[in-house]
Design a protein around this motif. Structure first.
Motif, mmCIF file in Angstrom:
data_model
loop_
_atom_site.group_PDB
_atom_site.id
_atom_site.type_symbol
_atom_site.label_atom_id
_atom_site.label_comp_id
_atom_site.label_asym_id
_atom_site.label_seq_id
_atom_site.Cartn_x
_atom_site.Cartn_y
_atom_site.Cartn_z
ATOM 1 N N ARG A 1 0.843 -1.193 0.000
ATOM 2 C CA ARG A 1 0.000 0.000 0.000
ATOM 3 C C ARG A 1 0.885 1.253 0.000
ATOM 4 N NH1 ARG A 1 -5.294 -1.364 2.014
ATOM 5 N NH2 ARG A 1 -5.394 -3.632 2.321
ATOM 6 N N HIS A 2 0.285 2.386 -0.436
ATOM 7 C CA HIS A 2 1.025 3.635 -0.354
ATOM 8 C C HIS A 2 0.068 4.794 -0.108
ATOM 9 C CE1 HIS A 2 0.092 3.947 -4.807
ATOM 10 N NE2 HIS A 2 -0.153 5.195 -4.413
ATOM 11 N N ALA A 3 0.626 5.845 0.419
ATOM 12 C CA ALA A 3 -0.126 7.083 0.629
ATOM 13 C C ALA A 3 0.789 8.244 0.292
ATOM 14 C CB ALA A 3 -0.605 7.177 2.078
ATOM 15 N N LYS A 4 0.207 9.301 -0.300
ATOM 16 C CA LYS A 4 0.998 10.462 -0.672
ATOM 17 C C LYS A 4 0.853 11.538 0.398
ATOM 18 C CE LYS A 4 0.802 9.647 -5.660
ATOM 19 N NZ LYS A 4 0.440 10.203 -6.987
ATOM 20 N N LEU A 5 1.978 12.074 0.828
ATOM 21 C CA LEU A 5 2.009 13.128 1.836
ATOM 22 C C LEU A 5 2.489 14.423 1.194
ATOM 23 C CD1 LEU A 5 3.644 11.262 4.870
ATOM 24 C CD2 LEU A 5 1.228 11.741 4.510
ATOM 25 N N THR A 6 1.740 15.498 1.391
ATOM 26 C CA THR A 6 2.148 16.810 0.907
ATOM 27 C C THR A 6 2.646 17.637 2.084
ATOM 28 O OG1 THR A 6 -0.021 17.813 1.214
ATOM 29 C CG2 THR A 6 0.380 16.663 -0.882
ATOM 30 N N SER A 7 3.279 18.748 1.778
ATOM 31 C CA SER A 7 3.758 19.623 2.852
ATOM 32 C C SER A 7 2.600 20.134 3.697
ATOM 33 C CB SER A 7 4.543 20.800 2.263
ATOM 34 O OG SER A 7 3.742 21.527 1.329
ATOM 35 N N LYS A 8 1.426 20.284 3.079
ATOM 36 C CA LYS A 8 0.261 20.742 3.849
ATOM 37 C C LYS A 8 -0.197 19.681 4.830
ATOM 38 C CE LYS A 8 -4.209 23.034 3.340
ATOM 39 N NZ LYS A 8 -5.211 23.582 2.395
ATOM 40 N N ASP A 9 -0.111 18.371 4.419
ATOM 41 C CA ASP A 9 -0.478 17.285 5.337
ATOM 42 C C ASP A 9 0.433 17.274 6.556
ATOM 43 O OD1 ASP A 9 -2.457 16.375 3.583
ATOM 44 O OD2 ASP A 9 -1.001 15.161 2.472
ATOM 45 N N ASP B 1 9.203 24.524 -0.938
ATOM 46 C CA ASP B 1 10.523 23.880 -0.968
ATOM 47 C C ASP B 1 10.451 22.362 -0.904
ATOM 48 O OD1 ASP B 1 11.695 26.322 -1.106
ATOM 49 O OD2 ASP B 1 12.174 26.445 1.049
ATOM 50 N N PHE B 2 9.264 21.824 -0.604
ATOM 51 C CA PHE B 2 9.152 20.376 -0.416
ATOM 52 C C PHE B 2 8.139 19.782 -1.393
ATOM 53 C CE2 PHE B 2 10.354 22.136 3.718
ATOM 54 C CZ PHE B 2 11.519 21.420 3.961
ATOM 55 N N GLU B 3 8.580 18.724 -2.083
ATOM 56 C CA GLU B 3 7.669 18.001 -2.961
ATOM 57 C C GLU B 3 6.901 16.952 -2.168
ATOM 58 O OE1 GLU B 3 10.051 16.317 -6.006
ATOM 59 O OE2 GLU B 3 10.652 18.252 -6.873
ATOM 60 N N GLU B 4 5.868 16.422 -2.788
ATOM 61 C CA GLU B 4 5.107 15.393 -2.087
ATOM 62 C C GLU B 4 5.939 14.118 -1.944
ATOM 63 O OE1 GLU B 4 1.597 14.597 -4.348
ATOM 64 O OE2 GLU B 4 2.612 13.222 -5.716
ATOM 65 N N VAL B 5 5.656 13.377 -0.885
ATOM 66 C CA VAL B 5 6.388 12.152 -0.572
ATOM 67 C C VAL B 5 5.425 10.979 -0.611
ATOM 68 C CG1 VAL B 5 7.681 10.908 1.211
ATOM 69 C CG2 VAL B 5 8.073 13.356 0.863
ATOM 70 N N VAL B 6 5.869 9.866 -1.203
ATOM 71 C CA VAL B 6 5.054 8.651 -1.232
ATOM 72 C C VAL B 6 5.545 7.719 -0.127
ATOM 73 C CG1 VAL B 6 4.271 6.676 -2.584
ATOM 74 C CG2 VAL B 6 4.710 8.882 -3.703
ATOM 75 N N GLU B 7 4.666 7.348 0.766
ATOM 76 C CA GLU B 7 5.006 6.472 1.890
ATOM 77 C C GLU B 7 4.383 5.096 1.645
ATOM 78 O OE1 GLU B 7 3.313 7.015 6.012
ATOM 79 O OE2 GLU B 7 5.363 7.719 6.368
ATOM 80 N N TYR B 8 5.230 4.049 1.692
ATOM 81 C CA TYR B 8 4.778 2.688 1.407
ATOM 82 C C TYR B 8 4.702 1.864 2.694
ATOM 83 C CZ TYR B 8 5.951 3.786 -3.456
ATOM 84 O OH TYR B 8 6.007 4.360 -4.704
ATOM 85 N N ARG B 9 3.814 0.886 2.683
ATOM 86 C CA ARG B 9 3.779 -0.097 3.777
ATOM 87 C C ARG B 9 3.261 -1.420 3.252
ATOM 88 N NH1 ARG B 9 -0.911 -1.697 6.241
ATOM 89 N NH2 ARG B 9 -2.805 -0.460 5.835
#
Length: 724
Positions: A682-690, A698-706
């Motif tokens: 599974r994955h979820a996308k994290l933005t700087s606003k999250d 200055d920060f791009e979105e990050v994809v977090e996997y589990r």
């Protein structure tokens, strides 16, 4: 009951283990203090800084451990010291002093000093109850990591469930099977004995466990799981308790030890031995075989080696008495053999009579010591003579003290010698009888190369010998495993012998083989006076590789060390590739299928082929998944366990944690990159606003996997991998 351990005193060790179970595992209280740090919080620090450490450290286990613990809390350091106490509790091949010092060293890093007079650090507790072998010390970091994973799983359970898990040994053993490396770690067997000593044996070596089962249950052919082996050992114990009319039995103490340690002699019924290939008994017309089996993980390389072993087994009745006697005396020292000869000579004789005895002559021939044999016997007798002897003037004597001589140079056994060497007296009686038809002789050696394996282990090296009384060290050349099997093959030219080397590319092959690179060539092999001999560097004796010795190895193509395999060695071996074969997967219906909870099928063969099709495209054919991972699977629960504990960690290593590509292998995402229903990864996308509550340029979105947990994996999670 398995609590009986012969001369080893296990009672206080088992009592200490019982107190650890209640105090630490159940109540969460420290073993050496009244603090409460046996919990997931501090274990997480240990896991992060030690087990999952990214530090590239050199040195031994303790040096690395101290460095890795630098950033953890004082409680985590004390927790680690108590984990070391548990890890070392069974091992008798680590000295009491070393155990106590290492435990104290780690505890003292916390800023508090550990009182070494503590009851749990007494010599009777730290003495150990069985050798863990060199492998346990060599891979101590892996054993510690395994212990960490076991405790992590246990401490994550609610207290009541944890206590329930610890109330049933075989249920607990099944639960342990989900822990990474459970099948290969010796501490697994130590832990089972410490927690459940009435049901589980103090047999910590997987090789010993397999040998015991093979000898006492000769019709048991298939490879058993760890728990199945535990059940087999318990069944053997019950059978032997009834047969021997006592519960005071231990597999490392006679009578049981004499059954399985000396020969592969089955109990009750003769072993079923496959017919010996006629060509294998004709070395003069069969060229020596140098063969390496290679392929991806799980393609049956080790299984095929085990099948080949059957070709190198002799029934005792097919051997001459000299050949059979050579096998029986192979592991006996000169002291043992001289003692046995004197025993057979009614307890007294002069050196010429001892020299002519069949035992001594056989041993001398096997070791190529026919010259100066008279001096060898004299030296042995004097070295082990009685301390208070009036006739022996030799000063540097060594235990055991077995011999003395009269003024006319007649040597005799000391009165207490027969009792001290009762096992050798019994062996003399058995060697005077004709060999029994149901005995077998293994004409092979099985070893595994690793990074610490050396020429000295393989061919010959200088080994220290400690005099227990004087504490003085002496050094002498000792044969390695390859030279020993060569000597056996040379002494028995009518049979073929073999050495099996698992993971041959894991060691430094050029250094391990040394001059053998030349000697193993077909046209350099020896037969009688023919062939090439060299002078060995330590013993200064001539050595050649006999024509009737075959050399087998296995290589894992997924192992990145395969490129380091010596080019000269490649030229001297034949190579046989073993690739994934989904047709060998039986499933629950022998057609490769298993059923889910609703009675619908999951096709394991299509599953493997689909994953390998994508892995071959994304990586290479050398990194595909072997069929052996799915061969034992007969239900959905087992399949989930294989995915979570074997396949996903392996793919994580293959793809260097590129989870997106692993999702592609499992078809967890669609063409747009969105998750499908019930994915394995599974994955979820994290933005700087999250993360911050506002958008940060200055920060791009990050994809977090589990990885999905077992409860989230559905039959459709699996079927989607191969269905359109």
């Amino acid at each position: 009951m398995s609590r009986y351990t012969g001369e080893e005193q296990a009672e206080q060790i088992l009592n200490a283990a019982s107190e650890w179970r209640q105090r630490c595992l159940i109540n969460g209280i420290s073993l050496f203090s009244d603090k409460n740090f046996w919990n997931s919080q501090y274990l997480a620090e240990i896991e992060s800084n030690v087990v999952n450490s990214q530090l590239e450290l050199e040195g031994n286990f303790m040096l690395r451990l101290k460095e890795q613990l630098a950033g953890v809390s004082p409680e985590a350091k004390q927790f680690t010291a108590e984990m070391l106490w548990l890890l070392y509790l069974c091992a008798s091949n680590i000295s009491i002093k070393t155990k106590r010092e290492q435990i104290k060293t780690i505890w003292d890093l916390s800023g508090e000093l550990l009182n070494t007079d503590h009851a749990m650090l007494q010599s009777t507790v730290l003495s150990g109850i069985g050798s863990a072998g060199t492998g346990f010390n060599t891979f101590r970091a892996r054993e510690f990591a395994y212990l960490t994973n076991v405790l992590k799983a246990l401490l994550a359970l609610p207290s009541a469930e944890r206590e329930a898990r610890l109330s049933d040994g075989f249920s607990f053993g099944e639960w342990l099977s989900a822990i990474p490396e459970n099948a290969s770690r010796q501490f697994r067997h130590m832990l089972m004995f410490l927690l459940f000593p009435d049901e589980f044996e103090r047999v910590f070596s997987n090789n010993d466990r397999r040998t015991i089962i093979r000898v006492f249950k000769p019709h048991q052919k298939e490879e058993l799981s760890a728990v199945a082996m535990d059940r087999a050992l318990l069944e053997i114990r019950h059978e032997q308790e009834e047969k021997q009319h006592t519960q005071q039995l231990d597999f490392y103490v006679p009578p049981l030890s004499s059954i399985w340690q000396k020969t592969t002699e089955p109990v009750e019924q003769p072993a079923v031995i496959e017919p010996i290939d006629e060509a294998l008994t004709q070395p003069e017309i069969m060229e020596p075989l140098n063969l390496i089996l290679f392929g991806p993980p799980g393609t049956g390389k080790t299984y095929e080696l085990n099948q080949l072993k059957a070709k190198y087994v002799s029934e005792a009745q097919t051997l001459t008495r000299k050949q059979w006697l050579t096998e029986q005396l192979a592991d006996k020292s000169w002291c043992d053999v001289v003692f046995m000869a004197l025993t057979d000579l009614s307890g007294k004789a002069k050196v010429p009579a001892i020299r002519e005895h069949e035992f001594v002559k056989t041993k001398a021939t096997a070791l190529e010591r026919t010259k100066n044999l008279h001096q060898t016997i004299w030296s042995t007798l004097q070295n082990h003579a009685a301390i208070d002897s009036n006739t022996v003037k030799f000063e540097r004597r060594t235990a055991p003290y077995l011999f003395d001589k009269n003024s006319d140079s007649t040597w005799f056994l000391l009165p207490e010698a027969r009792e001290e060497c009762a096992d050798l007296v019994s062996l003399v009686s058995s060697l005077k009888k004709p060999s029994e038809n149901n005995k077998t002789i293994n004409r092979y050696e099985f070893i595994t190369f690793h990074q610490a394996y050396s020429y000295e282990d393989f061919v010959e090296g200088i080994r220290p010998e400690l005099d227990e009384d004087s504490r003085e060290l002496s050094y002498s050349p000792q044969d390695g495993v390859f030279r020993r099997i060569c000597q056996r093959a040379e002494a028995d030219p009518v049979h073929r012998y073999a050495i099996f080397i698992d993971e041959i590319n894991r060691g430094n092959v050029a250094k391990i083989f040394g001059e053998l690179i030349t000697l193993i060539e077909t046209d350099k092999r020896t037969s009688g006076d023919k062939g090439m001999h060299i002078t060995l560097p330590y013993s200064r004796k001539p050595f050649g590789v006999p024509k009737n010795l075959d050399i087998y190895g296995t290589m894992n193509t997924a192992d990145r060390s395969i490129a380091l395999l010596d080019t000269a060695l490649r030229r001297r071996f034949r190579f046989k590739e073993l690739m994934p074969d989904s047709s060998k997967i039986a499933g629950s219906d022998d057609a490769g299928n298993i059923l889910d909870e609703d009675g619908n099928q999951i096709n394991l063969r299509k599953l493997l082929d689909a994953m390998n099709h994508r892995i071959r495209f994304l990586l290479s054919r050398d990194l595909m998944l072997g069929h052996a991972y799915l061969c034992p699977v007969t239900n959905l629960t087992q399949l989930k366990t294989v995915f979570l504990n074997q396949l996903i960690p392996l793919l994580q290593e293959y793809f260097y944690e590129d989870w997106y590509k692993i999702q592609l292998v499992f078809r967890d995402i669609d063409a747009t990159g969105k998750l499908v229903e019930a994915p394995l990864i599974r994955h979820a996308k994290l933005t700087s606003k999250d993360v911050f509550g506002f958008t940060h340029d200055d920060f791009e979105e990050v994809v977090e996997y589990r990885v999905s947990v077992a409860q989230e994996i559905t039959p459709d999670s699996i079927r989607k991998i191969y269905e359109d």
